[in-house]
Design a protein around this motif. Sequence first.
Motif, PDB file in Angstrom:
ATOM      1  N   MET A  26       0.844  -1.191   0.000  1.00  0.00           N
ATOM      2  CA  MET A  26       0.000   0.000   0.000  1.00  0.00           C
ATOM      3  C   MET A  26       0.881   1.243   0.000  1.00  0.00           C
ATOM      4  O   MET A  26       1.881   1.310   0.715  1.00  0.00           O
ATOM      5  N   GLY A  27       0.519   2.215  -0.811  1.00  0.00           N
ATOM      6  CA  GLY A  27       1.310   3.435  -0.888  1.00  0.00           C
ATOM      7  C   GLY A  27       1.227   4.270   0.374  1.00  0.00           C
ATOM      8  O   GLY A  27       0.319   4.116   1.189  1.00  0.00           O
ATOM      9  N   GLU A  28       2.184   5.173   0.507  1.00  0.00           N
ATOM     10  CA  GLU A  28       2.212   6.113   1.620  1.00  0.00           C
ATOM     11  C   GLU A  28       1.680   7.470   1.148  1.00  0.00           C
ATOM     12  O   GLU A  28       1.776   7.800  -0.040  1.00  0.00           O
ATOM     13  N   PRO A  29       1.114   8.273   2.058  1.00  0.00           N
ATOM     14  CA  PRO A  29       0.707   9.624   1.683  1.00  0.00           C
ATOM     15  C   PRO A  29       1.895  10.425   1.146  1.00  0.00           C
ATOM     16  O   PRO A  29       3.028  10.259   1.611  1.00  0.00           O
ATOM     17  N   ARG A  30       1.626  11.264   0.151  1.00  0.00           N
ATOM     18  CA  ARG A  30       2.655  12.117  -0.436  1.00  0.00           C
ATOM     19  C   ARG A  30       2.297  13.571  -0.166  1.00  0.00           C
ATOM     20  O   ARG A  30       1.126  13.928  -0.132  1.00  0.00           O
TER      21      ARG A  30
END
Length: 371
Positions: A26-30
């Motif tokens: 799962m991606g991380e907030p940018r």
Amino acid sequence: KFEFNPKDGIDNPALSLAEDMDGEGMGEPRFYLLSKGSAETFGFCLHEELGCRGHIIRQVELGGLAQRRGLQDGDRLLQVNGRFVDHMDHHRVVQKIKASGNQVLLAVLDGDSYEAAKALGRDLSQMLPADIHPRLCHITRDKSGFGFSVSGPEGKAGSGMPALRASPVQRPRLPLLLPAGMKGTFQLSVRQDGPAERAGVPPGSWLLELNGASVRSYSHAQLTRKLKQSGSKVTLLVASSAVEEFYRLRGLRVTAALADTSWLPFKVRELHMVKGPAGYGFLLKEDDCSSGAIGQFLWDVDAGLPAEQAGMKEGDRLLAVNGESIEGLDHQQTVLRIRAHDDQVTLLVIDPAGDEFYQSVGFGDPAWSHP
């Protein structure tokens, strides 16, 4: 995660795709800090779409500011200037972006990761740092000084007041990745119950701006001289080590526009008025702001009528009507917004002293200081 149960066999119907992910991949907030000119746009639109959850980044302009910084079509907006917005009404989120003026800090999550997190029942706010706000503090000196001392790269201390001795556990530490001796690296020691502490300066915080000007290029001697030239009052933009590190590791510049203003003596005011037989009892006039922009000002406040009773003062500048910023509206559009509800209205205003202060430190639209 998965344990074989002979009774169930290998195919466990309770194991869903979302559970299988369990956050892996799962991606991380940018985070993106967008700064534009007054005649430019941020280069994207924010949509609310049927059948889709969240505030969706769309129409990212080719070669525009948003695309150059890295925003992508389908990203979901989670934060605006450090405030979590995923749960907010869409129109209110759009207003928050508009109210931030020419600079806005956005936190986004890619669409697939957003949907996966939602499917897992994750609290998206927990994926974000608890606090990324620097702090604006306005200090009035007493007979012994401002109540803080500065430890800089030269290893000296001073701020127009007697230096405080730091114990070994309090000794200032240069931020990570900054070479020793670098200009503009100043940490503050705060005297207990002194003017600085009462103004909200956290012990051990890093000094970023002095009276609206960055200290990044200052030597310790230059900073000391600037403090002495400040007279009896000084405004500091400071950040804790965690906040300073958050911005630095992402290559983002910390500015007053992103600051927590709750410690400042200058407050915006919310005025709720119910129209009487003689109206609200004020006139709206268009005039120049101290920044050079055009503003809408409140004058001719009639004694005893709803405006005065609500706390309106002569010369207040209007910031928002019924919770919506008037940024970008002309005089006639502002009047129409006030008249949109026949018998009542809520105005957000700031007095001249507060308005001048916010302009002097580069905060932008003071409406953003209102929760």
